[in-house]
Scaffold this motif. Structure first.
Motif, PDB file in Angstrom:
ATOM      1  N   SER A 114       2.694  -6.319  48.437  1.00 30.91           N
ATOM      2  CA  SER A 114       2.007  -5.815  49.635  1.00 30.91           C
ATOM      3  C   SER A 114       0.666  -6.538  49.686  1.00 30.91           C
ATOM      4  N   SER A 115      -0.448  -5.798  49.641  1.00 30.89           N
ATOM      5  CA  SER A 115      -1.773  -6.418  49.663  1.00 30.89           C
ATOM      6  C   SER A 115      -2.445  -6.275  48.305  1.00 30.89           C
ATOM      7  N   PHE A 116      -3.062  -7.376  47.846  1.00 32.86           N
ATOM      8  CA  PHE A 116      -3.702  -7.405  46.540  1.00 32.86           C
ATOM      9  C   PHE A 116      -5.096  -8.017  46.665  1.00 32.86           C
ATOM     10  N   GLY A 117      -6.030  -7.475  45.890  1.00 30.51           N
ATOM     11  CA  GLY A 117      -7.366  -8.043  45.885  1.00 30.51           C
ATOM     12  C   GLY A 117      -8.112  -7.663  44.624  1.00 30.51           C
ATOM     13  N   SER A 154     -10.859  -5.670  38.135  1.00 31.66           N
ATOM     14  CA  SER A 154      -9.523  -5.078  38.209  1.00 31.66           C
ATOM     15  C   SER A 154      -8.902  -5.492  39.534  1.00 31.66           C
ATOM     16  N   VAL A 155      -7.631  -5.170  39.694  1.00 32.23           N
ATOM     17  CA  VAL A 155      -6.884  -5.546  40.893  1.00 32.23           C
ATOM     18  C   VAL A 155      -6.463  -4.276  41.613  1.00 32.23           C
ATOM     19  N   VAL A 156      -6.601  -4.273  42.936  1.00 35.11           N
ATOM     20  CA  VAL A 156      -6.089  -3.141  43.707  1.00 35.11           C
ATOM     21  C   VAL A 156      -4.845  -3.574  44.463  1.00 35.11           C
ATOM     22  N   HIS A 157      -3.930  -2.638  44.557  1.00 31.87           N
ATOM     23  CA  HIS A 157      -2.656  -2.824  45.254  1.00 31.87           C
ATOM     24  C   HIS A 157      -2.653  -1.825  46.404  1.00 31.87           C
ATOM     25  N   ILE A 158      -2.670  -2.327  47.639  1.00 30.66           N
ATOM     26  CA  ILE A 158      -2.768  -1.460  48.815  1.00 30.66           C
ATOM     27  C   ILE A 158      -1.450  -1.509  49.576  1.00 30.66           C
ATOM     28  N   SER A 159      -0.869  -0.329  49.777  1.00 30.86           N
ATOM     29  CA  SER A 159       0.407  -0.232  50.479  1.00 30.86           C
ATOM     30  C   SER A 159       0.453   1.087  51.237  1.00 30.86           C
ATOM     31  N   ASP A 160       0.829   1.026  52.518  1.00 33.28           N
ATOM     32  CA  ASP A 160       0.944   2.227  53.360  1.00 33.28           C
ATOM     33  C   ASP A 160      -0.338   3.053  53.367  1.00 33.28           C
ATOM     34  N   GLY A 161      -1.473   2.366  53.394  1.00 32.50           N
ATOM     35  CA  GLY A 161      -2.752   3.059  53.478  1.00 32.50           C
ATOM     36  C   GLY A 161      -3.240   3.667  52.183  1.00 32.50           C
ATOM     37  N   GLU A 162      -2.525   3.457  51.093  1.00 32.83           N
ATOM     38  CA  GLU A 162      -2.939   3.980  49.794  1.00 32.83           C
ATOM     39  C   GLU A 162      -3.317   2.833  48.870  1.00 32.83           C
ATOM     40  N   MET A 163      -4.336   3.074  48.054  1.00 29.64           N
ATOM     41  CA  MET A 163      -4.830   2.039  47.155  1.00 29.64           C
ATOM     42  C   MET A 163      -4.677   2.483  45.706  1.00 29.64           C
ATOM     43  N   ASN A 164      -4.037   1.643  44.911  1.00 25.04           N
ATOM     44  CA  ASN A 164      -3.881   1.893  43.485  1.00 25.04           C
ATOM     45  C   ASN A 164      -4.568   0.786  42.705  1.00 25.04           C
ATOM     46  N   VAL A 165      -5.251   1.176  41.640  1.00 23.31           N
ATOM     47  CA  VAL A 165      -5.948   0.210  40.793  1.00 23.31           C
ATOM     48  C   VAL A 165      -5.018  -0.202  39.660  1.00 23.31           C
ATOM     49  N   LEU A 166      -4.822  -1.516  39.522  1.00 24.43           N
ATOM     50  CA  LEU A 166      -3.946  -2.059  38.492  1.00 24.43           C
ATOM     51  C   LEU A 166      -4.784  -2.678  37.376  1.00 24.43           C
ATOM     52  N   LYS A 167      -4.439  -2.362  36.156  1.00 26.44           N
ATOM     53  CA  LYS A 167      -5.141  -2.949  35.018  1.00 26.44           C
ATOM     54  C   LYS A 167      -4.630  -4.366  34.792  1.00 26.44           C
ATOM     55  N   VAL A 195      -6.289 -10.491  54.691  1.00 24.85           N
ATOM     56  CA  VAL A 195      -6.466  -9.378  55.624  1.00 24.85           C
ATOM     57  C   VAL A 195      -7.800  -8.709  55.329  1.00 24.85           C
ATOM     58  N   GLN A 196      -8.235  -7.875  56.246  1.00 19.99           N
ATOM     59  CA  GLN A 196      -9.549  -7.244  56.117  1.00 19.99           C
ATOM     60  C   GLN A 196      -9.512  -6.088  55.122  1.00 19.99           C
ATOM     61  N   TRP A 197     -10.550  -6.018  54.294  1.00 21.11           N
ATOM     62  CA  TRP A 197     -10.698  -4.895  53.378  1.00 21.11           C
ATOM     63  C   TRP A 197     -10.982  -3.610  54.155  1.00 21.11           C
ATOM     64  N   LEU A 223      -8.762 -10.195  50.213  1.00 27.12           N
ATOM     65  CA  LEU A 223      -7.585  -9.330  50.114  1.00 27.12           C
ATOM     66  C   LEU A 223      -6.401 -10.104  50.688  1.00 27.12           C
ATOM     67  N   PHE A 224      -5.382 -10.329  49.855  1.00 26.11           N
ATOM     68  CA  PHE A 224      -4.214 -11.113  50.255  1.00 26.11           C
ATOM     69  C   PHE A 224      -3.020 -10.202  50.504  1.00 26.11           C
ATOM     70  N   ASN A 225      -2.409 -10.364  51.665  1.00 29.08           N
ATOM     71  CA  ASN A 225      -1.139  -9.703  51.952  1.00 29.08           C
ATOM     72  C   ASN A 225      -0.027 -10.700  51.654  1.00 29.08           C
ATOM     73  N   ILE A 226       0.894 -10.322  50.759  1.00 29.65           N
ATOM     74  CA  ILE A 226       1.904 -11.254  50.258  1.00 29.65           C
ATOM     75  C   ILE A 226       3.293 -10.676  50.485  1.00 29.65           C
ATOM     76  N   LYS A 227       4.184 -11.507  51.009  1.00 29.88           N
ATOM     77  CA  LYS A 227       5.577 -11.120  51.206  1.00 29.88           C
ATOM     78  C   LYS A 227       6.474 -12.194  50.607  1.00 29.88           C
ATOM     79  N   SER A 228       7.669 -11.780  50.225  1.00 28.44           N
ATOM     80  CA  SER A 228       8.647 -12.713  49.678  1.00 28.44           C
ATOM     81  C   SER A 228      10.022 -12.340  50.191  1.00 28.44           C
ATOM     82  N   SER A 229      10.870 -13.359  50.379  1.00 30.76           N
ATOM     83  CA  SER A 229      12.225 -13.107  50.869  1.00 30.76           C
ATOM     84  C   SER A 229      13.069 -12.370  49.836  1.00 30.76           C
ATOM     85  N   LYS A 230      12.667 -12.415  48.585  1.00 34.83           N
ATOM     86  CA  LYS A 230      13.352 -11.699  47.513  1.00 34.83           C
ATOM     87  C   LYS A 230      12.286 -11.111  46.594  1.00 34.83           C
TER      88      LYS A 230
END
Length: 309
Positions: free
Chosen positions: A153-156, A123-136, A75-77, A93-100
């Protein structure tokens, strides 16, 4: 929706080019089902059970706890979100879903050479509902950044802008992709488009954007420097444009050619060289075009059916 592959496959092996620690973790590779819709591409894979699986098309590695279906796409950054956090994209930026809730860890492929890797360079960012969190990251290997996350959700991958500025003399791993367009019967010329891209851009993403051109598979690996100027040489070319171009860290969603080489329509073989601003060869290949030219009738049929997918 156009279906590219009917059956996803799993192969118990390891991928070349992985660092030793990554290789030990990966239990099998798989080729996902691929779907094309408009100019977008979607990947699907049904995990048979617990394990660590690598996608052969995107380089993503999934650490799975149980049988589940994975659905993912690029998906677009959001440049505004990145700028607010003083970050710049370092991969798609990858949007990822899983059935479980089956994905325990995610390994994202990076484009940093081994000798330029620092513990805090990515680092990795986790984007969900318009908010971005940086993951170590849990770990950075020669090829991937490994991370755990609260939910899918979305990771990049991202660089810190300041750290990247101070390390701008460091190269990135790159790739040179070639796409041949249909000859123009009126001018008897054909265009060979040359793409200079970071190595962690999935080739399938570029192919989908240029699905009415023929992808020419050749050894593509090289190294580029951000914002450095590059030129392309081709002795048999009628014209090459532009004469020179900067290398940009382009992670989509649109992948435009860096150079266009205009060739006589009957050209069967070319030599292409990419040079840096010091006139040093950074990539050179002899390209066979004789088996890659789609006929007008075939191309028309592809367009009626929505492309080669």
């Amino acid at each position: 929706m156009i279906k590219a592959s009917c059956v996803s496959s799993v192969k118990a092996d390891t991928q070349p080019g992985l660092s030793e620690d990554n290789t030990k973790m990966i239990e099998s590779s798989f080729t996902p089902e691929v779907y094309g819709e408009s100019a977008h591409i979607f990947y699907s894979f049904r995990c048979p059970g617990q394990g660590v699986f690598q996608c052969t098309l995107t380089g993503l590695v999934f650490d799975i706890s149980q049988q589940a279906e994975l659905l993912y796409k690029t998906v677009q950054w959001d440049e505004k979100l990145l700028q607010q956090s003083n970050k710049m994209a370092a991969g798609p930026l990858f949007n990822i879903k899983s059935s479980k809730d089956a994905v325990r860890q995610l390994h994202l492929p990076h484009c940093v050479p081994k000798d330029a890797l620092l513990s805090n360079c990515l680092s990795v960012v986790h984007i969900s509902d318009g908010e971005m969190n940086v993951l170590k990251p849990l770990k950075i290997t020669d090829t991937h950044v490994i991370v755990e996350f609260p939910h899918l959700s979305s990771f990049g991958l991202v660089w810190d802008i300041i750290r990247r500025f101070w390390n701008k003399e460091k190269p990135v791993l790159g790739q040179v992709l070639l796409f041949l367009r249909l000859p123009n019967p009126k001018t008897q010329k054909q265009n060979l488009n040359v793409f200079l891209l970071p190595s962690n851009i999935p080739v399938e993403e570029v192919r989908m954007k240029h699905r009415y051109s023929d992808y020419i598979p050749v050894p593509s690996n090289c190294e580029f420097f951000k914002d450095c100027i590059y030129t392309v040489l081709c002795p048999v070319a009628c014209r090459i444009q532009p004469e020179e171009e900067k290398f940009h860290l382009d992670f989509g969603p649109n992948y435009h050619p860096t150079f266009e080489i205009r060739l006589p329509a009957n050209t069967e073989e070319v030599s292409i060289t990419v040079k840096d601003q010091m006139q040093t060869d950074v990539w050179r290949r002899d390209i066979d075009l004789s088996g890659n030219i789609t006929t007008p009738d075939t191309r028309s049929e592809m367009m009626r059916n929505g492309g080669p997918w």
